[in-house]
Design an enzyme around this catalytic site. Structure first.
Site, short mmCIF file in Angstrom:
data_model
loop_
_atom_site.label_atom_id
_atom_site.label_comp_id
_atom_site.label_asym_id
_atom_site.label_seq_id
_atom_site.Cartn_x
_atom_site.Cartn_y
_atom_site.Cartn_z
CB SER A 21 -0.91 0.02 1.22
OG SER A 21 -1.83 1.08 1.13
CB CYS A 22 3.09 2.05 -2.32
SG CYS A 22 3.10 0.26 -2.13
N GLY A 23 2.74 4.87 -2.43
CA GLY A 23 2.53 6.09 -3.18
C GLY A 23 3.05 5.93 -4.59
#
Length: 626
Positions: A21-23
């Protein structure tokens, strides 16, 4: 942790549960003008997404950061000339970024094998370049598992019938990469698990690692060189949600960078593996068998998603087409969607299942770059377009400091929608135009009408087991129903046609930990993302969720025909007794529309106990496979 690869399954840890779960963000020049400014802007976007990434107790050991961009030919040609390598013109060679074992013996074996695969595939091995790195700022954990990072150069053999054009050369480089990966796995050398190929392409190149966002340009001095130019750049800051970070699992991958999770991963992977035996491709020819298995199951959910998108694209589909297949928008209950687009999704639903979950996926093939959002819209994506042709998209606003007077347009990606920048055309292609073109590419509606059969159109069975009201209580007890189930859950459904109100989530104990007898299906739980997902209300559920499905024989995923839609449509996966008998009585004639079913016995000798049950399951598996 000395390995650059994640650990094997042990104790309560299983690598199959890896999620991120990232940018994510990208910067692109609308007209395809290459410059070092695009790379610098992308690195600034990455820096401003640093809070989206994560690190361990060591603040200088990150979960992962990376950048994907066009091959900087001018820079690479000058850099390798100093070590005696002369590169052909741009596009006439491929450059691979390779993570190699730190052990000299293992590294030499991997390099020799890679070179051999290049030559066996009829291409020219041009040489290796050790990528300059500076690990002075990274933490002990990242440093211990750091691979040796090199670039491999492959010259294009223009006389090879498999390399007649640029797309064909990309396919050949894909075959080389897959062959090298499979071959290294068979090597009997230590540290072979640290061998990984982030990219091998004539169009794109990836720089990534187990780094924080601000460490990426410091670790790779190449990225600070003004000669490194690109017209587009895709960046990613990783948060490995409850899983292990590693050098190989940093994003971007070869085509995508992903912010989210795939809930349906295990089923997706199993189905892809099952249909590999039917793969055929005129574009790949005999090379296709060298690439199987297609999915690298040691990768994360994002990596496996990238494996499938890559194959679909190289086998002849455009990248947006492949993405529409992988992450379809909600269409079955969409009242205003054109029928042609519904037909597109219905037909492709016969070919493969969606890769479903909360996700924003950015993608690029080195010419086009874009993003798509999951059908729920549970991951944000914002974009800006400037008056001088700069397009910026990211998982949030404020990633690049752009004066308001420069901004021409801004907006956000809607659930299920796609945003695409085509540098070859020099324009943004909107979701409506893009999908209208895809839907009109073939007469999908006609193919469905001629081949798909609704279960209601099948012959009625001669007999159906009638409901036995006298024994209903005994059967409810046998199947584990409780008074609470009947009063709290089922009564409102029977009376009002709605689900009962209840708290979010479930506190039901796991069946495997229970001391009481449990029903078989209590042992099965669907895998859902466990982070940052709001509950789905009834209004949204009606719009975005669908339960209709189809069953029947599948064809070749890579080259579908109208007969690929030859399936039986089910309005719901829950079958009534009459519907089950309809399917069981299909015999290929008497109105069966050519369908035929086989009933397999699920019996075992109860006197044989647990061993008998295990043997019965294995016999059933073998019979089903046959």
């Amino acid at each position: 942790m000395k390995s650059a690869a994640p650990p094997p399954a042990q104790g309560l840890y299983d690598p199959r549960y890896e999620h991120d779960s990232c940018g994510v963000g990208f910067v692109v020049d609308l007209k395809g003008r290459r410059s070092s400014g695009i790379v610098k802007n992308a690195l600034e976007v990455l820096l401003n997404l640093q809070h989206r990434g994560a690190c361990g107790c060591e603040k200088n050991t990150g979960d992962g950061a990376g950048i994907l961009m066009q091959v900087p030919h001018k820079f690479l040609a000058e850099a390798v000339r100093a070590i005696g390598i002369t590169l052909p013109p741009a596009g006439q060679y491929g450059v691979g970024v390779v993570f190699l074992p730190a052990d000299p013996g293992s590294r030499a074996a991997c390099e020799h094998l890679f070179e051999k695969v290049v030559r066996d595939e009829g291409q020219t091995f041009l040489g290796w370049r050790e990528v300059p790195t500076d690990n002075g700022m990274i933490g002990p954990t990242a440093k211990r598992s750091q691979p040796v990072i090199k670039q491999l150069f492959v010259g294009r053999n223009s006389n090879d019938p498999h390399c007649t054009d640029d797309d064909a050369f990309e396919r050949k480089l894909y075959v080389i990469r897959r062959r090298a990966r499979h071959a290294v796995r068979r090597l009997e050398v230590p540290e072979k698990a640290n061998f990984y190929i982030p990219s091998l392409s004539s169009r794109t190149i990836v720089y990534k690692g187990m780094l924080n966002s601000d460490q990426l340009p410091a670790f790779y001095p190449d990225l600070r060189d003004d000669r490194v130019e690109s017209a587009l750049a895709l960046v990613h800051s990783r948060f490995s949600t409850n899983t292990f970070p590693s050098w190989s699992r940093a994003h971007p991958y070869r085509l995508i960078a992903h912010n989210g999770e795939i809930n349906t991963l295990r089923g997706n992977v199993n189905w892809m593996h099952a249909r590999e035996s039917m793969f055929k491709s005129g574009l790949f020819g005999d090379d296709l068998q060298k690439c199987i298995p297609v999915i690298d199951t040691e990768g994360s959910d994002s990596g496996m998603f990238d494996n499938v998108v890559e194959l679909l694209m190289l086998a002849g589909r455009s990248l947006p087409h492949a993405m529409m297949m992988m992450i379809p928008e909600p269409w079955s209950n969409h009242e205003s969607m054109p029928q042609e687009r519904k037909d597109f999704y219905a037909f492709h639903g016969c070919l493969m299942e969606p890769w479903d979950g909360p996700a924003a996926v950015a993608f690029t093939d080195g010419i086009r770059i874009g993003a798509t959002l999951d059908r729920n819209g549970l991951r944000p994506s914002r974009y800006y377009v400037t008056k001088d042709g700069l397009v910026v998209m990211a998982s949030e606003v404020g990633v690049l400091d752009i004066p308001p007077e420069r901004i021409l347009e801004k907006g956000r990606l809607q659930p299920g929608k796609m945003f695409l920048v085509d540098t070859s055309q020099g324009r943004i292609i909107g979701d409506e135009e893009l999908k209208r073109e895809m839907a009109a590419a073939a007469p999908y509606g006609q193919w469905l009408k001629e081949n798909m059969v609704d279960i209601g159109a099948l012959p009625k069975p001669a007999s159906v087991i009638p409901p036995d009201h006298e024994t209903v209580l005994r059967r409810q007890e046998t199947f584990g129903y409780t008074t609470e189930d009947l009063k709290v859950l089922m009564a409102p459904m029977a009376a009002d046609g709605v689900e009962a109100n209840g708290s979010m989530g479930t506190d039901t104990p796991l069946a495997v930990l229970s001391e009481r007898p449990q029903l078989l299906y209590n042992y099965f739980k669907q895998l859902f993302a466990q982070v940052t997902n709001p509950p789905v209300d009834a209004i949204r559920e009606e719009i975005i969720m669908a339960v209709d499905t189809s069953i029947g024989p599948e064809g070749n995923l890579l080259e579908p025909t109208p007969q690929s839609a030859r399936q039986i449509n089910l309005p719901t996966p829950v079958l009534r007794n009459e519907e089950l008998e309809k399917l069981r009585n299909l015999n290929g004639k008497n109105g069966s529309h050519g369908f035929k079913s086989i009933t397999l016995p699920t019996l075992f000798n109860i006197a044989d106990g647990g061993e008998g049950l295990a043997g019965g399951v294995e016999e059933l598996r073998a019979a089903a496979s046959k």
